[in-house]
Write a protein that holds these residues in place. Structure first.
Motif, PDB file in Angstrom:
ATOM      1  N   LEU A  20       0.831  -1.206   0.000  1.00 39.65           N
ATOM      2  CA  LEU A  20       0.000   0.000   0.000  1.00 39.65           C
ATOM      3  C   LEU A  20       0.867   1.259   0.000  1.00 39.65           C
ATOM      4  CD1 LEU A  20      -2.771  -1.074   2.550  1.00 39.65           C
ATOM      5  CD2 LEU A  20      -2.918  -1.017   0.047  1.00 39.65           C
ATOM      6  N   LEU A  21       1.976   1.233   0.731  1.00 41.31           N
ATOM      7  CA  LEU A  21       2.890   2.375   0.771  1.00 41.31           C
ATOM      8  C   LEU A  21       3.466   2.662  -0.608  1.00 41.31           C
ATOM      9  CD1 LEU A  21       4.701   4.482   2.210  1.00 41.31           C
ATOM     10  CD2 LEU A  21       6.328   2.617   2.641  1.00 41.31           C
ATOM     11  N   VAL A  22       3.908   1.620  -1.302  1.00 42.62           N
ATOM     12  CA  VAL A  22       4.513   1.805  -2.627  1.00 42.62           C
ATOM     13  C   VAL A  22       3.480   2.327  -3.617  1.00 42.62           C
ATOM     14  CG1 VAL A  22       5.622   0.627  -4.560  1.00 42.62           C
ATOM     15  CG2 VAL A  22       6.280   0.053  -2.220  1.00 42.62           C
ATOM     16  N   ILE A  23       2.270   1.784  -3.583  1.00 39.96           N
ATOM     17  CA  ILE A  23       1.214   2.253  -4.487  1.00 39.96           C
ATOM     18  C   ILE A  23       0.901   3.724  -4.233  1.00 39.96           C
ATOM     19  CG2 ILE A  23      -1.236   2.024  -5.063  1.00 39.96           C
ATOM     20  CD1 ILE A  23      -0.933  -0.984  -4.562  1.00 39.96           C
ATOM     21  N   TRP A  24       0.792   4.099  -2.955  1.00 41.01           N
ATOM     22  CA  TRP A  24       0.508   5.498  -2.620  1.00 41.01           C
ATOM     23  C   TRP A  24       1.651   6.414  -3.058  1.00 41.01           C
ATOM     24  CZ3 TRP A  24       3.433   8.588   0.657  1.00 41.01           C
ATOM     25  CH2 TRP A  24       2.912   9.871   0.894  1.00 41.01           C
ATOM     26  N   ALA A  25       2.875   6.063  -2.713  1.00 43.55           N
ATOM     27  CA  ALA A  25       4.031   6.904  -3.041  1.00 43.55           C
ATOM     28  C   ALA A  25       4.215   7.030  -4.548  1.00 43.55           C
ATOM     29  CB  ALA A  25       5.296   6.328  -2.397  1.00 43.55           C
ATOM     30  N   ASP A  26       3.933   5.950  -5.272  1.00 42.25           N
ATOM     31  CA  ASP A  26       4.082   5.989  -6.726  1.00 42.25           C
ATOM     32  C   ASP A  26       3.083   6.954  -7.346  1.00 42.25           C
ATOM     33  OD1 ASP A  26       5.257   5.249  -9.117  1.00 42.25           O
ATOM     34  OD2 ASP A  26       3.886   3.578  -9.448  1.00 42.25           O
ATOM     35  N   ARG A  27       1.861   6.966  -6.836  1.00 40.91           N
ATOM     36  CA  ARG A  27       0.865   7.900  -7.348  1.00 40.91           C
ATOM     37  C   ARG A  27       1.156   9.336  -6.922  1.00 40.91           C
ATOM     38  NH1 ARG A  27      -4.761   4.561  -6.045  1.00 40.91           N
ATOM     39  NH2 ARG A  27      -4.495   2.955  -7.671  1.00 40.91           N
ATOM     40  N   ARG A  28       1.635   9.490  -5.703  1.00 46.25           N
ATOM     41  CA  ARG A  28       1.872  10.839  -5.161  1.00 46.25           C
ATOM     42  C   ARG A  28       3.104  11.486  -5.774  1.00 46.25           C
ATOM     43  NH1 ARG A  28       2.896  15.143  -4.001  1.00 46.25           N
ATOM     44  NH2 ARG A  28       2.588  16.307  -2.048  1.00 46.25           N
ATOM     45  N   PHE A  29       4.178  10.720  -5.932  1.00 46.06           N
ATOM     46  CA  PHE A  29       5.442  11.299  -6.369  1.00 46.06           C
ATOM     47  C   PHE A  29       5.878  10.831  -7.758  1.00 46.06           C
ATOM     48  CE2 PHE A  29       5.592  10.948  -1.689  1.00 46.06           C
ATOM     49  CZ  PHE A  29       5.695  12.293  -1.376  1.00 46.06           C
ATOM     50  N   ARG A  30       5.055  10.022  -8.436  1.00 45.29           N
ATOM     51  CA  ARG A  30       5.363   9.535  -9.776  1.00 45.29           C
ATOM     52  C   ARG A  30       6.786   8.961  -9.820  1.00 45.29           C
ATOM     53  NH1 ARG A  30       2.213  10.682 -13.856  1.00 45.29           N
ATOM     54  NH2 ARG A  30       3.916  10.843 -15.344  1.00 45.29           N
ATOM     55  N   LEU A  31       6.998   7.921  -9.047  1.00 46.67           N
ATOM     56  CA  LEU A  31       8.322   7.304  -8.949  1.00 46.67           C
ATOM     57  C   LEU A  31       8.673   6.595 -10.249  1.00 46.67           C
ATOM     58  CD1 LEU A  31       7.972   5.758  -5.383  1.00 46.67           C
ATOM     59  CD2 LEU A  31       9.044   7.928  -6.001  1.00 46.67           C
ATOM     60  N   GLY A  32       9.906   6.712 -10.651  1.00 55.67           N
ATOM     61  CA  GLY A  32      10.367   6.072 -11.878  1.00 55.67           C
ATOM     62  C   GLY A  32      11.798   5.613 -11.759  1.00 55.67           C
ATOM     63  N   HIS A  33      12.291   4.940 -12.795  1.00 55.00           N
ATOM     64  CA  HIS A  33      13.681   4.498 -12.886  1.00 55.00           C
ATOM     65  C   HIS A  33      14.082   3.599 -11.715  1.00 55.00           C
ATOM     66  CE1 HIS A  33      14.248   7.207 -16.274  1.00 55.00           C
ATOM     67  NE2 HIS A  33      13.701   8.175 -15.553  1.00 55.00           N
ATOM     68  N   GLY A  34      13.154   2.745 -11.252  1.00 53.95           N
ATOM     69  CA  GLY A  34      13.464   1.786 -10.208  1.00 53.95           C
ATOM     70  C   GLY A  34      13.249   2.267  -8.790  1.00 53.95           C
ATOM     71  N   ARG A  35      12.772   3.494  -8.611  1.00 53.82           N
ATOM     72  CA  ARG A  35      12.624   4.019  -7.254  1.00 53.82           C
ATOM     73  C   ARG A  35      11.448   3.395  -6.500  1.00 53.82           C
ATOM     74  NH1 ARG A  35      14.688   8.382 -10.011  1.00 53.82           N
ATOM     75  NH2 ARG A  35      12.676   9.265 -10.590  1.00 53.82           N
ATOM     76  N   ALA A  36      10.384   3.021  -7.190  1.00 55.22           N
ATOM     77  CA  ALA A  36       9.277   2.333  -6.513  1.00 55.22           C
ATOM     78  C   ALA A  36       9.750   0.977  -5.984  1.00 55.22           C
ATOM     79  CB  ALA A  36       8.101   2.152  -7.471  1.00 55.22           C
TER      80      ALA A  36
END
Length: 327
Positions: free
Chosen positions: A191-207
């Motif tokens: 749930l943390l990764v899904i939220w952070a990915d939507r909030r901060f648009r994580l890319g290049h392996g950061r998620a």
């Protein structure tokens, strides 16, 4: 007086005729399906093709299983190669014994091979499947419940795990259900990764790096509670040290990657279109629709111009006919 506890199954395998149905294996299989399903949804949302995650998982999953088993056998070699033990048991993966560190390491190698064959960047793929991997771990941990293994210190808490088996040195009693703690922690990580990915648009392996760091943070204290035999270094279990080391690597990657490669990949799969827009369409679809609309508008304008010209020609013919009649 024990008021409540979590009961353990009397056995971890059922037989359908001569075919054994093992709870541990079922948990692993269900976890893989959940990881592929969620990874596929996230991959398509990023602009990739449906089915690509499953195609690459054909490489990643077998490599991950081999890596997980190798890590377990190497770090607990005395269970298979010491006096009185049968080394053939090292191949009996269905009886339990997978190390997540080896599974992720070799699984990443398999994913890299699959991504390379498809021309896909591995970091983008890893970001898509990261929450699914965490959920797969959450489901897989229930396999330890079926096997009555990997529990913590004795406790009389209402959610204590009852161990009834006395095989392999177990002492019947109630213990901390560390399998449950880790399962719940992994759900929180997903749930943390899904939220952070939507909030901060994580890319290049950061998620994926966030998943690794968050998992290691929980694995450290959960591992510290376990009472099963393990190798110790400076008073800490080997897996605790591994969790600390991998956590630091993941955090370092997050910091460095954010500075050197900010933002998110614009294209994750060649020829599959761009990243999904707010209305669910990919950039490629949006451009194509705009182009089609433009062509339709242009076609309508051309049609209107043609009709106007035909009308003008008819008027001129009528005027000429009228003039000739008058003459």
């Amino acid at each position: 007086m024990e008021l409540a506890f979590i009961p353990s199954p009397s056995r971890g395998v059922l037989y359908l005729g001569p075919i054994p149905l093992r709870g541990y294996a079922f948990c692993i299989i269900i976890g893989v399906f959940v990881a592929v399903w969620l990874g596929n949804k996230r991959w398509v949302a990023r602009g990739g093709r449906a089915g690509t995650v499953a195609d690459i998982a054909v490489w990643a999953v077998p490599f991950g299983l081999v890596g997980g088993r190798l890590y377990h056998v190497i770090t607990d070699y005395e269970l298979y190669f010491s006096e009185g033990r049968d080394w053939v048991d090292a191949f009996k993966i269905w009886e339990g014994g997978l190390g997540i560190w080896g599974a992720i390491a070799l699984g990443a190698l398999g994913a890299w091979i699959g991504c390379r064959r498809r021309g896909i960047p591995l970091p983008a793929y890893a970001d898509a499947v990261a929450p699914g991997i965490a959920l797969a771990q959450a489901i897989g941990r229930w396999g330890n419940w079926f096997n009555q293994e990997l529990y913590g210190k004795p406790t009389d808490l209402p959610w204590a795990l009852e161990i009834t088996s006395s095989a392999d040195g177990r002492v019947p009693g109630t213990y901390h259900p560390t399998f449950l703690y880790e399962s719940l922690w992994c759900i929180g990580v997903a749930l943390l990764v899904i939220w952070a990915d939507r909030r901060f648009r994580l890319g290049h392996g950061r998620a994926f790096a966030l998943y690794v760091a968050a998992y290691c943070a929980g694995r450290g204290w959960i591992e510290y509670m376990r009472v099963d035999d393990a190798h110790h270094i400076l008073g800490l279990r080997l897996n605790v040290w591994t969790a600390i080391f991998v956590f630091l690597l993941a955090v370092a990657y997050l910091v460095v990657s954010a500075k050197t490669r900010p933002g998110r990949e614009a294209v994750v799969e060649p020829g599959a279109g761009g990243e999904a827009t707010a209305d669910g369409k990919t950039d490629g679809e949006t451009d194509g629709e705009s182009k089609a609309d433009g062509e339709s508008t242009a076609g309508s304008e051309d049609k209107d111009d043609s009709e106007d010209k035909v009308g003008d020609a008819d008027d001129e013919s009528k005027n000429e006919a009228g003039s000739a009649k008058k003459t």
